[in-house]
Enzyme design. Sequence first.
Site, PDB file in Angstrom:
ATOM      1  N   HIS A 286       0.717  -1.377  -0.064  1.00 30.51           N
ATOM      2  CA  HIS A 286      -0.150   0.137  -0.091  1.00 30.51           C
ATOM      3  C   HIS A 286       0.897   1.311   0.005  1.00 30.51           C
ATOM      4  O   HIS A 286       2.171   1.058   0.007  1.00 30.51           O
ATOM      5  CB  HIS A 286      -1.105  -0.104   1.279  1.00 30.51           C
ATOM      6  CG  HIS A 286      -0.236   0.065   2.596  1.00 30.51           C
ATOM      7  ND1 HIS A 286      -0.401  -1.099   3.579  1.00 30.51           N
ATOM      8  CD2 HIS A 286       0.748   0.842   3.113  1.00 30.51           C
ATOM      9  CE1 HIS A 286       0.478  -0.880   4.502  1.00 30.51           C
ATOM     10  NE2 HIS A 286       0.908   0.282   4.251  1.00 30.51           N
TER      11      HIS A 286
HETATM   12  P1  TYD Z   1      -2.235  -4.286   7.796  1.00 33.55           P
HETATM   13  O1  TYD Z   1      -2.405  -2.613   7.386  1.00 33.55           O
HETATM   14  O2  TYD Z   1      -2.924  -5.347   6.755  1.00 33.55           O
HETATM   15  O3  TYD Z   1      -0.633  -4.473   7.929  1.00 33.55           O
HETATM   16  P2  TYD Z   1       0.384  -4.596   6.789  1.00 33.55           P
HETATM   17  O4  TYD Z   1       0.198  -3.300   6.079  1.00 33.55           O
HETATM   18  O5  TYD Z   1       1.716  -4.588   7.533  1.00 33.55           O
HETATM   19  O6  TYD Z   1       0.273  -5.728   5.876  1.00 33.55           O
HETATM   20  O7  TYD Z   1      -2.671  -4.267   9.166  1.00 33.55           O
HETATM   21  C1  TYD Z   1      -3.233  -5.268   9.833  1.00 33.55           C
HETATM   22  C2  TYD Z   1      -4.179  -4.872  10.925  1.00 33.55           C
HETATM   23  O8  TYD Z   1      -3.667  -4.369  12.064  1.00 33.55           O
HETATM   24  C3  TYD Z   1      -5.267  -4.549  10.546  1.00 33.55           C
HETATM   25  O9  TYD Z   1      -6.434  -4.986  10.831  1.00 33.55           O
HETATM   26  C4  TYD Z   1      -5.212  -3.014  10.704  1.00 33.55           C
HETATM   27  C5  TYD Z   1      -4.522  -3.101  12.060  1.00 33.55           C
HETATM   28  N1  TYD Z   1      -3.726  -2.030  12.449  1.00 33.55           N
HETATM   29  C6  TYD Z   1      -3.843  -1.204  13.590  1.00 33.55           C
HETATM   30  O10 TYD Z   1      -5.035  -1.383  14.351  1.00 33.55           O
HETATM   31  N2  TYD Z   1      -3.112  -0.021  14.073  1.00 33.55           N
HETATM   32  C7  TYD Z   1      -1.867   0.231  13.088  1.00 33.55           C
HETATM   33  O11 TYD Z   1      -1.139   0.924  13.416  1.00 33.55           O
HETATM   34  C8  TYD Z   1      -1.636  -0.670  11.971  1.00 33.55           C
HETATM   35  C9  TYD Z   1      -0.415  -0.624  11.227  1.00 33.55           C
HETATM   36  C10 TYD Z   1      -2.476  -1.701  11.662  1.00 33.55           C
END
Ligand code: TYD
Length: 140
Positions: A57
Amino acid sequence: MIKPGNILADVKLVSLCTHGDSRGALIALESERDLPFKIQRVYYIYGTKTAIARGCHAHRSLKQLLIAVTGLVKIRCEYCGRKENFTLDRPEKGLFLEGLVWHEMYDFSEDCVLLVLASDFYSEDDYVRNYEDFKKMVMV
Ligand code: TYD
């Protein structure tokens, strides 16, 4: 110190200042002093399966500093029409991401703990999760 810039997107590999002596090493990062932003959030990623890519992303305005405090991870970045790959494999190495940078973390070692210091609270509105949308946004 990483200098702030008035730009759409930026990526910088930075060397973090290490206080080392015979006992070992220590790295201190102070908000708005060693980082060009106020730290509003800290999160870390660990236990990632080797075949998994995370991230995939871009952010509209978030600034982040990524540090592999243990282990290794590779990060593929696309920004300002450029594509670059980075390896974080030392705790004194940081990758600073600012603005519209498409990034994918991959090849996590089993022991990797990826620490992220971020300039803002978690907000889904700041995410661009669709690659085609990202491409349209960065087209000049
Ligand atoms: P996600 O964005 O899928 O992680 P990555 O980009 O590393 O693959 O996030 C995973 C889960 O964690 C999603 O449900 C959102 C949550 N999350 C939070 O609650 N707070 C945060 O600061 C982050 C980065 C993710």
